[in-house]
Design a protein around this motif. Structure first.
Motif, PDB file in Angstrom:
ATOM      1  N   UNK A  24      -0.967 -15.271  -3.391  1.00 54.92           N
ATOM      2  CA  UNK A  24      -2.323 -14.714  -3.507  1.00 54.92           C
ATOM      3  C   UNK A  24      -2.726 -13.911  -2.274  1.00 54.92           C
ATOM      4  N   UNK A  25      -1.805 -13.152  -1.690  1.00 50.45           N
ATOM      5  CA  UNK A  25      -2.113 -12.478  -0.431  1.00 50.45           C
ATOM      6  C   UNK A  25      -3.311 -11.533  -0.547  1.00 50.45           C
ATOM      7  N   UNK A  26      -3.557 -11.002  -1.749  1.00 51.66           N
ATOM      8  CA  UNK A  26      -4.649 -10.060  -1.975  1.00 51.66           C
ATOM      9  C   UNK A  26      -6.022 -10.729  -1.918  1.00 51.66           C
ATOM     10  N   UNK A  27      -6.047 -12.065  -1.815  1.00 53.53           N
ATOM     11  CA  UNK A  27      -7.314 -12.787  -1.725  1.00 53.53           C
ATOM     12  C   UNK A  27      -7.678 -13.153  -0.283  1.00 53.53           C
ATOM     13  N   UNK A  28      -6.834 -12.743   0.675  1.00 55.37           N
ATOM     14  CA  UNK A  28      -7.036 -13.148   2.067  1.00 55.37           C
ATOM     15  C   UNK A  28      -7.100 -11.944   3.005  1.00 55.37           C
ATOM     16  N   UNK A  29      -7.932 -12.088   4.009  1.00 59.16           N
ATOM     17  CA  UNK A  29      -8.080 -11.099   5.065  1.00 59.16           C
ATOM     18  C   UNK A  29      -7.533 -11.750   6.339  1.00 59.16           C
ATOM     19  N   UNK A  30      -6.240 -11.597   6.587  1.00 61.96           N
ATOM     20  CA  UNK A  30      -5.596 -12.262   7.734  1.00 61.96           C
ATOM     21  C   UNK A  30      -5.833 -11.411   8.981  1.00 61.96           C
ATOM     22  N   UNK A  31      -6.385 -12.032  10.022  1.00 61.09           N
ATOM     23  CA  UNK A  31      -6.798 -11.286  11.213  1.00 61.09           C
ATOM     24  C   UNK A  31      -6.169 -11.895  12.460  1.00 61.09           C
ATOM     25  N   UNK A  32      -5.400 -11.093  13.157  1.00 62.54           N
ATOM     26  CA  UNK A  32      -4.753 -11.477  14.413  1.00 62.54           C
ATOM     27  C   UNK A  32      -5.699 -11.117  15.554  1.00 62.54           C
ATOM     28  N   UNK A  33      -6.160 -12.128  16.331  1.00 61.92           N
ATOM     29  CA  UNK A  33      -7.139 -11.867  17.389  1.00 61.92           C
ATOM     30  C   UNK A  33      -6.482 -11.775  18.766  1.00 61.92           C
ATOM     31  N   UNK A  34      -5.156 -11.616  18.812  1.00 63.03           N
ATOM     32  CA  UNK A  34      -4.466 -11.436  20.082  1.00 63.03           C
ATOM     33  C   UNK A  34      -4.566  -9.973  20.523  1.00 63.03           C
ATOM     34  N   UNK A  35      -3.893  -9.654  21.602  1.00 60.60           N
ATOM     35  CA  UNK A  35      -3.900  -8.284  22.112  1.00 60.60           C
ATOM     36  C   UNK A  35      -3.070  -7.383  21.190  1.00 60.60           C
ATOM     37  N   UNK A  36      -3.308  -6.067  21.219  1.00 52.99           N
ATOM     38  CA  UNK A  36      -2.496  -5.152  20.400  1.00 52.99           C
ATOM     39  C   UNK A  36      -1.004  -5.252  20.706  1.00 52.99           C
ATOM     40  N   UNK A  66       6.676  -8.642   1.147  1.00 50.21           N
ATOM     41  CA  UNK A  66       5.285  -8.209   0.984  1.00 50.21           C
ATOM     42  C   UNK A  66       4.904  -7.216   2.075  1.00 50.21           C
ATOM     43  N   UNK A  67       5.286  -7.530   3.308  1.00 46.71           N
ATOM     44  CA  UNK A  67       4.963  -6.650   4.438  1.00 46.71           C
ATOM     45  C   UNK A  67       5.624  -5.284   4.253  1.00 46.71           C
ATOM     46  N   UNK A  68       6.873  -5.265   3.834  1.00 38.21           N
ATOM     47  CA  UNK A  68       7.584  -3.996   3.628  1.00 38.21           C
ATOM     48  C   UNK A  68       6.959  -3.182   2.498  1.00 38.21           C
ATOM     49  N   UNK A  69       6.569  -3.864   1.430  1.00 41.73           N
ATOM     50  CA  UNK A  69       5.943  -3.172   0.306  1.00 41.73           C
ATOM     51  C   UNK A  69       4.611  -2.543   0.714  1.00 41.73           C
ATOM     52  N   UNK A  70       3.809  -3.286   1.474  1.00 40.62           N
ATOM     53  CA  UNK A  70       2.526  -2.766   1.927  1.00 40.62           C
ATOM     54  C   UNK A  70       2.714  -1.604   2.886  1.00 40.62           C
ATOM     55  N   UNK A  87       5.207   0.497   2.964  1.00 48.29           N
ATOM     56  CA  UNK A  87       5.673   1.687   2.232  1.00 48.29           C
ATOM     57  C   UNK A  87       4.533   2.365   1.487  1.00 48.29           C
ATOM     58  N   UNK A  88       3.549   1.579   1.038  1.00 48.30           N
ATOM     59  CA  UNK A  88       2.399   2.163   0.354  1.00 48.30           C
ATOM     60  C   UNK A  88       1.529   2.978   1.306  1.00 48.30           C
ATOM     61  N   UNK A  89       1.503   2.561   2.576  1.00 44.49           N
ATOM     62  CA  UNK A  89       0.651   3.233   3.551  1.00 44.49           C
ATOM     63  C   UNK A  89       1.241   4.540   4.048  1.00 44.49           C
ATOM     64  N   UNK A  90       2.554   4.736   3.853  1.00 47.49           N
ATOM     65  CA  UNK A  90       3.177   5.967   4.326  1.00 47.49           C
ATOM     66  C   UNK A  90       2.748   7.135   3.447  1.00 47.49           C
ATOM     67  N   UNK A  91       2.382   8.265   4.044  1.00 48.86           N
ATOM     68  CA  UNK A  91       1.976   9.417   3.230  1.00 48.86           C
ATOM     69  C   UNK A  91       3.147   9.965   2.421  1.00 48.86           C
ATOM     70  N   UNK A  92       2.840  10.406   1.221  1.00 46.09           N
ATOM     71  CA  UNK A  92       3.872  10.971   0.341  1.00 46.09           C
ATOM     72  C   UNK A  92       4.169  12.396   0.791  1.00 46.09           C
ATOM     73  N   UNK A  93       5.430  12.675   1.007  1.00 54.61           N
ATOM     74  CA  UNK A  93       5.821  14.018   1.426  1.00 54.61           C
ATOM     75  C   UNK A  93       5.909  14.927   0.210  1.00 54.61           C
ATOM     76  N   UNK A  94       5.226  16.046   0.319  1.00 58.35           N
ATOM     77  CA  UNK A  94       5.263  17.008  -0.776  1.00 58.35           C
ATOM     78  C   UNK A  94       6.533  17.848  -0.697  1.00 58.35           C
ATOM     79  N   UNK A  95       7.177  17.984  -1.815  1.00 61.32           N
ATOM     80  CA  UNK A  95       8.384  18.795  -1.880  1.00 61.32           C
ATOM     81  C   UNK A  95       8.070  20.134  -2.538  1.00 61.32           C
TER      82      UNK A  95
END
Length: 247
Positions: free
Chosen positions: A107-119, A224-228, A230-238
């Motif tokens: 159910x990862x889509x039901x959670x907002x996981x937040x890392x509060x450490x340094x970047x 899951x991390x890899x799938x997410x 890949x979705x965030x990468x912009x689609x290159x127009x050919x």
């Protein structure tokens, strides 16, 4: 001239109007503005002339002292929440690593996981789906809408469980009462799922099940991390160029 600390929401914070101790208040006040305090003080006689301009000239100084000695609304709210948490009145809800991994797998889509450490720590390792908001930035009102999404449950984690608990208190300052705090460090979570998971030579059924679950969870969270990502990468127009035309 000393600048004593005059106010605090509870006793035990060296504020004069709670402790009625000028020495403690002076020490706390000078520490707050970064100036030394010898430990000795005394009062001097002063005179006030109401009909000359001395009072009006002193008013800006008095206002500065008052503002520096009085906490902001944010400071008051956070101090009050921390005092209540210390008294056991509003401890945040906790979640353990295995429960969090199970929820992310299913159910990862039901959670907002937040890392509060340094970047930097976030880039070195972070839990699947996590975003990074350092603890020192979490007070920012710009995050209020993010932390109060009705369909998502916030899960905070950090370098220590205490960081995650404090993040939950800050979320309450923003109006969210349902946030969860991971009860182990980020490093412990990493070792639990991405370390060397071994099954004992003569395991019990529970030990074998747990080890297999953690191996599967690690693979699923990476997927899951890899799938997410890949979705965030912009689609290159050919662009295909067609040669030729009407003769």
């Amino acid at each position: 001239m000393l600048l004593p600390k005059l106010w605090a929401p509870e006793k035990g914070d060296s504020a004069y109007w709670k402790e009625f101790d000028w020495n403690l208040a002076a020490e706390a006040g000078m520490k707050r503005i970064g100036l030394p305090y010898s430990g000795n003080y005394e009062f001097v006689n002063t005179e006030m002339n109401w009909r000359n301009k001395a009072l009006s000239a002193a008013l800006p100084v008095l206002m500065v002292i008052f503002i520096m000695a009085t906490p902001s609304r944010k400071e008051y709210t956070i101090q009050n929440l921390e005092a209540r948490a210390a008294a056991g009145e509003c401890n945040p809800h906790l979640i353990d690593p295995d429960k969090l991994a199970f929820e992310l797998m299913n159910n990862y889509y039901q959670y907002n996981v937040i890392d509060v450490r340094s970047p930097e720590e976030y880039e070195a390792f972070h839990i699947a789906t996590a975003i990074n908001i350092p603890l020192y930035d979490l007070h920012n009102p710009a995050y209020r809408e993010l932390l109060n999404q009705r369909i998502l449950t916030n899960v905070f984690y950090g370098s220590t469980p205490e960081q995650a608990k404090k993040a939950c208190l800050i979320a309450r300052y923003h109006g969210n009462e349902t946030s969860l705090a991971l009860n182990v460090t980020a490093e412990k979570f990493k070792d639990t799922f991405y370390g060397n998971i071994e099954i004992p030579d003569d395991p019990t059924k529970e030990e074998q099940t747990l080890a297999l679950f953690r191996r599967h969870a690690a693979e699923k969270m990476k997927e899951i991390e890899n799938n997410l990502a890949s979705r965030e990468k912009p689609v290159k127009k050919k662009i295909t160029r067609v040669q030729g035309g009407c003769s």
